[in-house]
Design a protein around this motif. Sequence first.
Motif, mmCIF file in Angstrom:
data_model
loop_
_atom_site.group_PDB
_atom_site.id
_atom_site.type_symbol
_atom_site.label_atom_id
_atom_site.label_comp_id
_atom_site.label_asym_id
_atom_site.label_seq_id
_atom_site.Cartn_x
_atom_site.Cartn_y
_atom_site.Cartn_z
ATOM 1 N N THR A 166 0.978 -1.230 0.072
ATOM 2 C CA THR A 166 0.011 0.081 -0.057
ATOM 3 C C THR A 166 0.903 1.233 -0.016
ATOM 4 O OG1 THR A 166 -1.552 -1.202 1.378
ATOM 5 C CG2 THR A 166 -1.914 1.143 1.207
ATOM 6 N N TYR A 167 1.889 1.150 0.656
ATOM 7 C CA TYR A 167 2.853 2.467 0.698
ATOM 8 C C TYR A 167 4.246 2.314 -0.301
ATOM 9 C CZ TYR A 167 -0.134 2.915 4.643
ATOM 10 O OH TYR A 167 -1.081 3.345 5.485
ATOM 11 N N LEU A 168 4.613 3.431 -0.589
ATOM 12 C CA LEU A 168 5.809 3.213 -1.548
ATOM 13 C C LEU A 168 7.001 3.294 -0.610
ATOM 14 C CD1 LEU A 168 4.816 6.073 -4.012
ATOM 15 C CD2 LEU A 168 4.769 3.446 -4.148
ATOM 16 N N TYR A 169 6.874 3.717 0.424
ATOM 17 C CA TYR A 169 8.020 3.941 1.453
ATOM 18 C C TYR A 169 7.621 3.125 2.924
ATOM 19 C CZ TYR A 169 11.315 7.142 -0.214
ATOM 20 O OH TYR A 169 12.225 8.068 -1.173
ATOM 21 N N ASP A 170 8.636 2.238 3.281
ATOM 22 C CA ASP A 170 8.399 1.506 4.514
ATOM 23 C C ASP A 170 9.235 1.980 5.494
ATOM 24 O OD1 ASP A 170 10.831 0.613 3.485
ATOM 25 O OD2 ASP A 170 10.462 -1.462 3.758
ATOM 26 N N TRP A 171 9.776 3.448 5.397
ATOM 27 C CA TRP A 171 10.468 3.820 6.480
ATOM 28 C C TRP A 171 9.698 4.310 7.733
ATOM 29 C CZ3 TRP A 171 13.204 7.893 2.962
ATOM 30 C CH2 TRP A 171 13.789 7.158 1.849
ATOM 31 N N PRO A 172 10.369 4.338 8.899
ATOM 32 C CA PRO A 172 9.657 4.452 10.249
ATOM 33 C C PRO A 172 9.265 5.568 10.286
ATOM 34 C CG PRO A 172 12.116 4.139 10.704
ATOM 35 C CD PRO A 172 11.851 3.806 9.294
ATOM 36 N N ASP A 173 9.832 6.716 9.902
ATOM 37 C CA ASP A 173 9.223 8.166 10.140
ATOM 38 C C ASP A 173 9.813 9.004 8.829
ATOM 39 O OD1 ASP A 173 11.734 9.590 10.498
ATOM 40 O OD2 ASP A 173 11.783 8.486 12.485
ATOM 41 N N LYS A 174 9.238 10.125 8.854
ATOM 42 C CA LYS A 174 9.571 11.136 7.587
ATOM 43 C C LYS A 174 10.024 12.487 8.225
ATOM 44 C CE LYS A 174 4.782 12.452 7.440
ATOM 45 N NZ LYS A 174 4.225 11.901 8.447
ATOM 46 N N ASP A 175 10.297 12.515 9.355
ATOM 47 C CA ASP A 175 10.623 14.131 9.947
ATOM 48 C C ASP A 175 12.098 14.289 9.481
ATOM 49 O OD1 ASP A 175 8.426 14.337 11.273
ATOM 50 O OD2 ASP A 175 9.144 13.461 13.414
ATOM 51 N N TRP A 176 12.837 13.517 9.001
ATOM 52 C CA TRP A 176 14.150 13.925 8.776
ATOM 53 C C TRP A 176 14.243 14.325 7.234
ATOM 54 C CZ3 TRP A 176 16.120 10.878 4.714
ATOM 55 C CH2 TRP A 176 15.513 9.770 4.430
ATOM 56 N N LEU A 177 13.188 14.081 6.477
ATOM 57 C CA LEU A 177 13.161 14.323 4.698
ATOM 58 C C LEU A 177 13.333 15.861 4.829
ATOM 59 C CD1 LEU A 177 10.804 11.905 3.894
ATOM 60 C CD2 LEU A 177 12.997 12.114 2.953
ATOM 61 N N TYR A 194 1.401 17.412 0.350
ATOM 62 C CA TYR A 194 0.139 16.351 -0.235
ATOM 63 C C TYR A 194 0.063 16.516 -1.753
ATOM 64 C CZ TYR A 194 -0.090 14.468 4.596
ATOM 65 O OH TYR A 194 0.104 13.757 5.708
ATOM 66 N N ALA A 195 0.108 15.431 -2.474
ATOM 67 C CA ALA A 195 -0.231 15.535 -3.651
ATOM 68 C C ALA A 195 -1.230 14.483 -4.345
ATOM 69 C CB ALA A 195 1.160 15.508 -4.577
ATOM 70 N N PRO A 196 -2.141 14.644 -5.043
ATOM 71 C CA PRO A 196 -2.924 13.520 -5.528
ATOM 72 C C PRO A 196 -2.335 12.409 -6.443
ATOM 73 C CG PRO A 196 -3.274 15.584 -6.695
ATOM 74 C CD PRO A 196 -2.394 15.877 -5.923
ATOM 75 N N PHE A 197 -2.267 11.043 -6.026
ATOM 76 C CA PHE A 197 -1.701 10.295 -6.882
ATOM 77 C C PHE A 197 -2.432 8.742 -6.347
ATOM 78 C CE2 PHE A 197 1.674 7.021 -6.974
ATOM 79 C CZ PHE A 197 2.023 7.146 -8.235
ATOM 80 N N ASP A 198 -2.731 7.948 -7.701
ATOM 81 C CA ASP A 198 -3.178 6.846 -7.553
ATOM 82 C C ASP A 198 -4.275 6.750 -6.577
ATOM 83 O OD1 ASP A 198 -3.276 4.029 -8.011
ATOM 84 O OD2 ASP A 198 -1.915 3.584 -6.127
ATOM 85 N N ASN A 199 -5.482 7.584 -6.945
ATOM 86 C CA ASN A 199 -6.774 7.649 -6.161
ATOM 87 C C ASN A 199 -6.378 7.787 -4.822
ATOM 88 O OD1 ASN A 199 -7.934 6.796 -8.330
ATOM 89 N ND2 ASN A 199 -7.610 4.749 -8.044
ATOM 90 N N GLY A 200 -5.630 8.695 -4.368
ATOM 91 C CA GLY A 200 -5.668 9.140 -3.042
ATOM 92 C C GLY A 200 -4.449 10.264 -2.868
ATOM 93 N N ASP A 201 -4.289 10.896 -1.683
ATOM 94 C CA ASP A 201 -3.377 12.058 -1.421
ATOM 95 C C ASP A 201 -2.290 11.449 -0.793
ATOM 96 O OD1 ASP A 201 -4.805 13.926 -2.375
ATOM 97 O OD2 ASP A 201 -5.863 14.495 -0.487
ATOM 98 N N TRP A 202 -1.292 11.853 -1.549
ATOM 99 C CA TRP A 202 0.190 11.056 -0.928
ATOM 100 C C TRP A 202 1.344 12.197 -0.488
ATOM 101 C CZ3 TRP A 202 1.965 5.723 -1.570
ATOM 102 C CH2 TRP A 202 0.874 4.937 -1.989
ATOM 103 N N LEU A 203 1.798 11.870 0.741
ATOM 104 C CA LEU A 203 2.764 13.042 1.052
ATOM 105 C C LEU A 203 4.018 12.704 0.464
ATOM 106 C CD1 LEU A 203 3.788 15.092 2.971
ATOM 107 C CD2 LEU A 203 4.647 13.395 4.572
#
Length: 254
Positions: A166-177, A194-203
């Motif tokens: 379901t997720y493109l990334y399997d990283w534990p958090d995103k705060d360091w990006l 957030y951007a629209p992608f694959d029928n949903g909003d993705w960060l």
Amino acid sequence: MKTSTTQEQHCRMQAAKLLKKLSIGRKWLSLHKASLGAYGEHLLIQIIKDLIPDEYDLCQGFVTDGNKTSKQCDIIIYRKDKAVVRSFGSIKFVKPESVIAVVEIKSSMQEKTFHKSLEAFENLQAIGVVNTFLFVYSRLSKNSISRWLFSYKLKDVHADVIVSDTYLYDWPDKDWLPNAILSLDSESLYSQEYAPFDNGDWLGYITYSFVDKEDLAVSCLQEFLKCILRLVNANTPDIGFKHLTFDKAIPLFR
């Protein structure tokens, strides 16, 4: 009759001057990459320093909480009050609670240097610094940024991270990006939104094409400076655009 320069025109000229000055720097400093890097940092520091309020300052150096110390930072934007632990000439050690943002600056970028920047941001997040930016003078494509993001491996991935289709990334958090990735020569800024992608909003990272009232492109330098000014609570006049177009997206998290 003399016409006044708009903010959009001024930033376009500043961006062109930065690239021209760095091009001259490449010619003279090609034998010593560290000097070219320092020159690129100097150019951007002068622009930001002229814009931020007096209670803030910029330096090169390190962020330290007394136990952990970051890697060397190209630009640290910090509150002046009781921020500096030690100074060694122009190099300073700054407390994390005083840091507003850290900017990594690169004259050019390849996968290895991109990953080193991400590792530096990961170290900063562990100390408590979450506002980071990657400023690159040379050209960067969406495909390169996307490929390098997905090929980066976290240093400390916990065993309980769930991997799901379901997720493109399997990283534990995103705060360091980083908050944003800028390519001055490509005239693009990818901001974390957030951007629209694959029928949903993705960060992930998205970029817009801004066109001003003169039907000319708004410089990504202006977008970047607005991000910095917002963090230091400075006046951030709206970009005087005629219209904007959603351009590209790099989806990461759903």
